[in-house]
Design an enzyme around this catalytic site. Structure first.
Site, PDB file in Angstrom:
ATOM      1  CE  LYS A  83       8.182   6.024  -3.800  1.00  0.00           C
ATOM      2  NZ  LYS A  83       7.156   6.313  -4.820  1.00  0.00           N
TER       3      LYS A  83
HETATM    4  C1  E4P Z   1       4.238   4.492  -4.398  1.00  0.00           C
HETATM    5  O1  E4P Z   1       4.826   5.443  -3.965  1.00  0.00           O
HETATM    6  C2  E4P Z   1       4.139   4.157  -5.826  1.00  0.00           C
HETATM    7  O2  E4P Z   1       4.316   5.344  -6.575  1.00  0.00           O
HETATM    8  C3  E4P Z   1       2.806   3.612  -6.248  1.00  0.00           C
HETATM    9  O3  E4P Z   1       1.853   3.605  -5.217  1.00  0.00           O
HETATM   10  C4  E4P Z   1       2.853   2.393  -7.095  1.00  0.00           C
HETATM   11  O4  E4P Z   1       1.566   2.005  -7.431  1.00  0.00           O
HETATM   12  P1  E4P Z   1       1.183   1.090  -8.691  1.00  0.00           P
HETATM   13  O5  E4P Z   1       1.254  -0.327  -8.270  1.00  0.00           O
HETATM   14  O6  E4P Z   1      -0.208   1.510  -9.025  1.00  0.00           O
HETATM   15  O7  E4P Z   1       2.173   1.429  -9.784  1.00  0.00           O
END
Ligand code: E4P
Length: 223
Positions: A83
């Site tokens: 990522k």
């Molecule tokens: C995506 O891969 C992220 O880990 C995640 O969905 C972020 O979400 P949040 O806005 O709840 O931190």
């Protein structure tokens, strides 16, 4: 639509994986920070429990660091998706890693153009954060609709999958499914809410109560 769990919590991962619900996992440094113990152990365990894609995020912000970390992360398993953030260096790393056969999830996507550019760089997944857009008064789901329209346009041949991220509640999931998103990644609490319905609970209670009446009249009965 594939369901990923958005967590590094092993207990939750095992719980939902045992129900056969999980197609993959997404993590990020904030989710890692919520868990006790060494993240290396967590990453090793998650990638061995889950057969599908597991996104593990780099923390370097410049190209060479991202490549180095991405290759190190990939050693946890063939199911690791690296990522990277939606930055110029992130896209450069996306191109290099993807061309070497390492799948990439480009994260922190907040506009259709960012999704378009990440797809051009060879991303396997783009992660638009819908809840964080809703939080600032913009329509997160509209972003999913726009990206879907672009990626599925007959003039193009994008293979990149839309991974709906920053999901806050079950209606986000229903909407994403209606649009035809490829993946939603869900916090455990959202998946828990999707499982339950008050009528299911009441219905089961009534079935069991009625069965007690049958048993009172037929003490030997067994199912
Ligand atoms: C995506 O891969 C992220 O880990 C995640 O969905 C972020 O979400 P949040 O806005 O709840 O931190």
């Amino acid at each position: 639509m594939k369901i990923f769990l958005d967590t590094a919590n092993l207990e939750s991962i095992k719980k939902f994986n045992d129900m056969g619900l999980l197609d993959g996992i997404t993590t990020n440094p904030s989710l890692m920070s919520k868990e006790k113990g060494n993240p290396k152990d967590a990453m090793a365990e998650i990638t061995s429990i889950i057969k599908g894609d597991v996104s593990l995020e780099v923390v370097s912000t410049e190209y060479s660091g991202m490549i180095e970390e991405g290759k190190r992360l990939r050693q946890y398993g063939e199911n690791v998706v690296v990522k990277v953030p939606m930055t110029p260096d992130g896209l450069k790393a996306c191109k290099t890693l993807s061309s070497e056969g390492i799948p990439v999830n480009v994260t922190l996507i907040f506009s259709p153009n960012q999704a378009l550019l990440a797809a051009k760089s060879g991303a396997k997944y783009v992660s638009p954060f819908i809840g964080r857009l809703d939080d600032i008064g913009q329509n997160g789901m509209q972003l999913i609709e726009e990206i879907k329209k672009i990626f599925s346009h007959e003039n193009y041949n994008f293979k990149t999958e839309i991974l709906v991220a920053s999901v806050r509640h079950p209606m986000h999931v229903v909407e994403a499914a209606k649009i035809g998103a490829d993946v939603v990644t869900l916090p455990p609490a959202v998946l828990d809410k999707m499982l339950g319905h008050p009528l299911t609970t009441i219905g089961l209670e009534n079935f069991l109560k009625d069965w007690e009446k049958v048993k009172a009249e037929n003490p030997d009965v067994k199912i």
